[in-house]
Design an enzyme around this catalytic site. Structure first.
Site, PDB file in Angstrom:
ATOM      1  N   HIS A   1       0.040 -20.760   0.908  1.00  0.00           N
ATOM      2  CA  HIS A   1       1.234 -21.542   1.186  1.00  0.00           C
ATOM      3  C   HIS A   1       0.935 -22.985   0.792  1.00  0.00           C
ATOM      4  CE1 HIS A   1       3.671 -18.542   3.106  1.00  0.00           C
ATOM      5  NE2 HIS A   1       2.783 -18.277   4.051  1.00  0.00           N
TER       6      HIS A   1
ATOM      7  N   CYS B   1       3.800 -23.317  -2.910  1.00  0.00           N
ATOM      8  CA  CYS B   1       4.977 -24.177  -2.904  1.00  0.00           C
ATOM      9  C   CYS B   1       4.535 -25.633  -2.926  1.00  0.00           C
ATOM     10  CB  CYS B   1       5.827 -23.918  -1.659  1.00  0.00           C
ATOM     11  SG  CYS B   1       6.640 -22.308  -1.660  1.00  0.00           S
TER      12      CYS B   1
END
EC number: 3.4.22.36
Length: 402
Positions: free
Chosen positions: A236, A284
């Site tokens: 992430h 991300c």
């Protein structure tokens, strides 16, 4: 007899073969039923180094007799002409060859052709089952002779010790698990191994643990006898960097991308001075969707582009300390990256597919451009991969198979 030839070339084969050719041989021998799945898995998993795999594979096949050995030799001659030249092998047609392939009137296609046809028939995802295309020796020599000063040199397969590092976080204390990320990990590891890198894999680390692993990787003595390296981070992420496993709104467990560059630069990793250092980041970089509604006129202020950041006083100094890097990120700053629960990340899937398809003929920056182009008209979710902090001064050809 082919088995006697194989035994005679055993030592040279062990010392010269690349991990990419070993993996290709294993696929070919499994397909031709020289090896079964259990034998193949044992050779792959029970041996740590490429030389150990080569030794075990050669011994396995030579014990199976002349027919099996001829298939082994023919594959090398067809798929790795550089190695065939070193071993002085020839794949002249013989009765042994045809005994092994008599159930196919047209003869067996190469393993890559077989897999490509199989992909079309069974609907498997391209890039996950595709085969890395090797660079013919003549093509590699032609590219090198045309622009030797503009291409990063590669070291001999018999002496180089290429390393790659993959850090993949899939489980988090406060964030959702990254379902499908194991596909990315498996396929990226196989790709790098096929390209001749020994891959170190680390999973589910905090930011501090990631820093520790990168520092240890930078200090590896193998880099002295390597011509390049890859570092792959899959996790992430937010705008500030890559999330560690304990990240939350209250816990800032973040590895900044700048920290990676600092740990791998010329000061901290002198063994990789003047050698390509490729950083791949699947994460991300914010929460925006990466898409806007277009209108006929857009006002761009000149002041928006003339920021102080462009005119840093120490820019020239940084170019020397931080040189021969390229980072390829899964999305533009502030925007999200997408991952499929079965296929894995769209970015990693496309990257692997294009590396396998074009590494034999294109330099790395050209391959990255092709990856970006594949996202220009997206079929699913919108994202646009981007290259960051590019300080490559030459073209980086991977020359698969060499």
């Amino acid at each position: 007899m082919a088995d006697k030839i194989l035994r005679a070339k055993r030592k040279q084969f062990i010392n010269s073969v690349s991990i990419g050719t070993i993996n290709g041989l294993l696929d070919e021998l499994l397909e031709k039923r020289v090896l079964n799945q259990e034998e193949m898995d044992k050779i792959k998993l029970a041996n740590i180094t490429a030389m150990d795999k080569a030794r075990d594979l050669c011994d396995h096949v030579s014990k199976k007799g002349p027919q099996a050995s001829q298939i082994f030799i023919t594959y090398i001659c067809n798929e790795d002409c550089y190695l065939a030249g070193i071993l002085e092998l020839q794949s002249a047609p013989s009765a042994e060859t045809f005994v092994a392939t008599e159930d196919s009137k047209g003869g067996h296609p190469s393993s890559s052709e077989t897999k490509e046809e199989q992909n079309k028939e069974d609907g498997t995802f391209p890039g996950l089952t595709g085969t890395l295309k090797f660079c013919p020796l003549e093509k590699a020599q032609k590219l090198w002779k045309e622009n030797p000063s503009e291409i990063y040199p590669i070291m001999n397969t018999t002496t180089r010790t290429r390393l790659a590092l993959i850090i993949c976080n899939t489980e988090f204390q406060h964030l959702s698990p990254r379902v499908g990320a194991q596909v990315d990990l498996r396929e990226m590891k196989l790709l790098l191994e096929d390209l001749g890198y020994t891959v170190k894999v680390k999973e589910n680390l905090t930011a501090l643990e990631m820093v520790k692993e990168v520092k240890e990787f930078a200090a590896c003595p193998e880099h002295k006898t390597s011509d390049s390296t890859f570092l792959v981070f899959m996790s992430h992420g937010i705008q500030e960097g890559i999330c560690g496993t304990t990240y939350s709104n209250e816990v800032s467990d973040i590895l900044k991308v700048d920290t990676i560059f600092q740990m791998m630069n010329t000061l901290k990793c002198p063994s990789l001075k003047d050698k390509p250092k490729v950083i791949i980041i699947q994460a991300c970089r914010g929460e925006k969707q990466g898409v806007v509604l277009l209108k006929d006129s857009v006002r761009d202020s000149e002041e928006d582009f003339l920021t102080d950041a462009i005119f840093e006083d120490d820019g020239i100094k940084k170019a020397h300390i931080e040189k021969d890097f390229i980072a390829f990120c899964s999305s533009t700053p502030d925007n999200v990256s997408w991952r499929h629960p079965v296929r894995g990340s769209l970015f990693i899937e496309s990257l692997i597919k294009h590396m396998k398809e074009y590494a034999w003929s294109c330099d790395l920056e050209d391959i990255f451009r092709k990856v970006r182009f594949s996202f220009e008209q997206p079929e699913f979710r919108l994202q646009m991969p981007t290259a960051d902090r590019v300080t490559l001064t030459k073209r980086f050809y991977l020359f698969p198979g060499h």
